[in-house]
Design a protein around this motif. Structure first.
Motif, PDB file in Angstrom:
ATOM      1  N   SER A 228     -38.104 -14.682 -13.949  1.00 29.09           N
ATOM      2  CA  SER A 228     -37.863 -15.826 -14.815  1.00 29.09           C
ATOM      3  C   SER A 228     -36.950 -15.132 -16.060  1.00 29.09           C
ATOM      4  O   SER A 228     -37.670 -14.396 -16.776  1.00 29.09           O
ATOM      5  N   ASP A 231     -33.740 -19.156 -21.025  1.00 32.22           N
ATOM      6  CA  ASP A 231     -32.376 -19.647 -21.204  1.00 32.22           C
ATOM      7  C   ASP A 231     -32.405 -20.321 -22.613  1.00 32.22           C
ATOM      8  O   ASP A 231     -33.043 -21.330 -22.938  1.00 32.22           O
ATOM      9  N   THR A 236     -35.909 -22.861 -22.111  1.00 35.16           N
ATOM     10  CA  THR A 236     -36.777 -22.697 -21.172  1.00 35.16           C
ATOM     11  C   THR A 236     -36.731 -21.306 -20.296  1.00 35.16           C
ATOM     12  O   THR A 236     -35.824 -20.783 -20.619  1.00 35.16           O
ATOM     13  N   ARG A 238     -35.828 -19.984 -16.783  1.00 38.29           N
ATOM     14  CA  ARG A 238     -35.235 -20.464 -15.533  1.00 38.29           C
ATOM     15  C   ARG A 238     -35.458 -19.283 -14.752  1.00 38.29           C
ATOM     16  O   ARG A 238     -35.346 -18.257 -14.960  1.00 38.29           O
ATOM     17  N   GLU A 256     -37.090 -24.334 -13.349  1.00 42.71           N
ATOM     18  CA  GLU A 256     -37.075 -24.461 -14.828  1.00 42.71           C
ATOM     19  C   GLU A 256     -38.591 -24.788 -15.110  1.00 42.71           C
ATOM     20  O   GLU A 256     -39.008 -25.631 -15.056  1.00 42.71           O
TER      21      GLU A 256
END
Length: 687
Positions: A228, A231, A236, A238, A256
């Motif tokens: 991950s 972003d 968040t 992503r 997300e």
């Protein structure tokens, strides 16, 4: 230690001798360790020769869950699977492990402790049980237990013997575990090398992540892994890549993640490795593991770089065993490698994006090529154009006549200028004349000049273009349109380098180099008696064919940028980008009017542009493409119909930026000449 077992006197019985031999055999097992299962089988077999037992259990402490785990057992009647793992306080081996003392239970019926563990043993008909600690150098490993169907089976001499056996077995277990640990460490190092080699060889992390996860799975048990990335726009995490071999397509995992309401998000914010059980995960983010049955543990490790955290790498397990310290240390090392790879990948993408942006937005004219060959006005670097430029450079230093062939708008005049500039006549002038733009009756006067009174309207003497080009270069454009009756006089002037003005009697000598150009097939016109063969051969000394723009697709972007810069500067506009879709559309159009059509189209586009990005009326190209694809007839017929359509669209206006000539990419005089030659009447294009 073995020497202490040898009595000062001779052995009293064969039983003592067998015990001594068994201890020697146990010592042999210590120095040649195998796997644990084979070790326990060998120990059980050798003990069976000297001790009468009906049950034997080898139990080791599992630090991951603080339970006593049965590794090996033998019993004809007991269901040993029930003893697989027991809490420390519920297993006799747990008491031994904690207290580091033998546990002797002469009669199981009188024992009230360890109910869960002893019930299984009682069910197998065992009446008495003893257990000895497996310990080596203050390291507690577990216990070895023996049971018998008789009460009070373990005598004093057996106790001393079994304690020595337990010591040797503990040493053997330590050797086996050390060997296994060394092998695992070797596998871990090999895996780190494989991960590093994969990351170095490729920048495409989504493609690599599955392979990297597979490398990790060989060493660290994990059923699901994901990468991950942060972003910044949405603040968040992503999901960037995922590896889940057991995924059947019906399960869903959030792509997300909130930074404050998810396990990976908290690991990212706190810059710490986090391990969560299922209850904690569901509390943090109920939808994170929606429909994912059996996931018990999630480990999230932040990806830290010199610029801060860039994301997390996450691993999930479906069994009850959590990630131990060795697993976490290894995964942290891998996370460090992946963090560097992510940082490099981002830098690589940023560089690629900047390169693409420069390619789309930068207005450049390829000065190196043009300055090297002295072709300042010629834009392009395609192979076809280079061939033309090489030919021009070759012939420039001579005085040979050059015939430039090519479709209208291909830049024949530019090549003529370049040849003149590179010639020995560059200090003199290059005189140009478009043979198609001048009516036949005036063409002779324009070319040779006339004397006063030579014809009606000749109120003064006029010097012709041929005389003006003396010591320089005469460029006759569209020479294929010169009248047939004028061709012999032109041939004589070129051949003899002398002529008389119209209405004059004096012969004028000149020193002129001729460069001619045409978009017609002179060889065909010669066979059709529309062009004199002697003039053709006189002109065709050094032919140069200008390639149409459709054969110079690589040059279209250069020309587009040049014209955009040229017209934007002239109009006081700031156009600094050309969308890639627009450029692709411009490159895919055939440009029947060639560079001239492209130039006029770019001028129209700059006029329409109001912002910083070029606005191009692509619909016009689509319409034109459709018209050409659906049209039929000869080329001349198509050209005639296309001119009529342009005249209609322009309302019959020929000149001006909105006139038919601009729409067709032609000069006003050229269009007028073609209208006359094709016999296009005003009634055909004016309602």
């Amino acid at each position: 230690m073995l020497a202490q077992l040898v009595p000062d006197s001779h052995f009293e019985s064969d039983a003592e001798l067998r015990r001594y031999e068994t201890l020697l055999q146990m010592a042999d097992l210590v120095v040649r360790p195998s796997d644990l299962q084979q070790l326990f089988r060998d120990v059980s077999e050798r003990l069976g020769h000297v001790v009468n037992f009906d049950l034997i259990l080898f139990t080791l402490h599992n630090p991951a869950n603080n339970k006593m785990q049965l590794h090996y057992g033998e019993s004809p009647d007991a269901d040993l699977e029930q003893l697989g793992e027991l809490p420390v306080e519920e297993a006799p081996s747990g008491w031994v492990w904690q207290n580091q003392s033998p546990l002797i239970i002469p009669d199981l019926d009188e024992e009230v402790r360890f109910e869960r563990g002893l019930n299984v043993i009682r069910g197998a008909g065992i009446r008495s049980y003893c257990c000895f600690p497996l310990t080596i150098a203050q390291k507690r490993l577990g216990g070895i237990g023996l049971g018998c169907s008789k009460v009070h089976f373990c005598q004093e001499k057996d106790l001393r013997f079994l304690q020595r056996v337990a010591e040797l077995v503990a040493l053997a277990i330590e050797n086996v575990q050390s060997s296994i640990a060394l092998q695992q460490e070797k596998e871990r190092m090999q895996m780190l090398l494989e991960v590093n080699a994969a990351l170095v060889s490729n920048h495409d992390l989504p493609e690599l992540f599955t392979a990297i996860s597979g490398f990790i799975r060989k060493v660290v048990k994990q059923d699901y892994s994901s990468l991950s990335l942060y972003d910044e726009t949405n603040q968040t995490l992503r999901r960037y890549a995922i590896d889940w071999p057991a995924m059947n397509g019906s399960c869903t995992i959030a792509t997300e993640l909130s930074l404050k309401e998810s396990g990976p998000g908290l690991a990212f914010l706190e810059r710490k490795t986090k391990v969560y059980n299922r209850e904690e995960l569901i509390t943090l983010h109920p939808t994170l593991l929606a429909n994912v049955e059996g996931v018990q543990w999630l480990c999230s490790i932040p990806l830290l770089t010199r610029n801060g955290a860039v994301g997390t790498i996450n691993f999930a397990r479906q069994d009850e065993d959590t990630f131990n310290s060795q697993d976490l240390n290894l995964l942290k090392q891998i996370a460090g490698q992946i963090a560097i790879a992510v940082d490099n990948s981002r830098a690589y993408r940023e560089i690629a994006a900047l390169t693409e942006r420069l390619f789309e937005e930068k207005l450049y004219l390829q000065d190196e090529i043009r300055s090297e060959l002295n072709f300042e006005e010629i834009i392009g670097e395609s192979r076809a154009l280079r061939r033309v430029l090489d030919q021009a450079k070759t012939v420039a230093s001579s005085d040979a006549t050059v015939l430039i062939l090519g479709e209208t708008g291909t830049g024949k005049e530019l090549i003529a200028r370049a040849i003149h500039r590179m010639s020995l006549r560059s200090d003199a002038s290059i005189i140009k004349m478009n043979c198609a733009a001048i009516p036949t009756g005036l063409l002779e006067s324009e070319l040779f000049g006339h004397e006063k009174g030579a014809f009606t309207g000749a109120i003064s003497q006029k010097i012709g273009r041929l005389e003006l080009a003396d010591k320089g270069t005469l460029f006759l454009d569209e020479i294929g349109d010169i009248a047939l009756e004028l061709q012999p006089k032109l041939l004589r002037a070129l051949q003899d380098q002398e002529f008389e003005r119209l209405g004059g009697i004096r012969t004028i000598g000149v020193n002129v180099r001729l460069i001619a150009a045409t978009n017609q097939d002179l060889a065909k016109a010669m066979t059709e008696k529309q062009f004199r063969s002697d003039l053709y051969y006189r002109l065709n000394v050094f032919p140069i064919r200008m390639p149409p723009l459709r054969e110079r697709e690589d040059d279209i972007p250069l020309l587009v940028r040049y014209f955009v810069h040229k017209f934007a500067s002239r109009m006081g506009k700031s156009i600094d980008s050309i969308p890639s879709e627009t450029m692709q559309a411009l490159c895919s159009w055939d440009w029947p009017g060639n560079v001239r059509e492209l130039e006029n189209f770019m001028e129209r586009s700059v006029i329409l542009t109001e912002g910083y990005a070029l606005r191009v009326p692509l619909a016009e190209l689509t319409i034109l493409t459709s018209e050409y694809e659906n049209s039929s007839g000869t080329l001349e017929h198509l050209e005639r119909e296309y001119i009529i359509r342009a005249l209609r669209d322009a309302g019959g206006v020929i000149a001006g930026i909105h006139g038919a000539a601009a729409r067709l990419g032609l000069k006003r005089t050229t269009l007028q000449s073609r209208i006359q030659r094709m016999g296009i009447s005003r009634e055909e294009y004016v309602s």
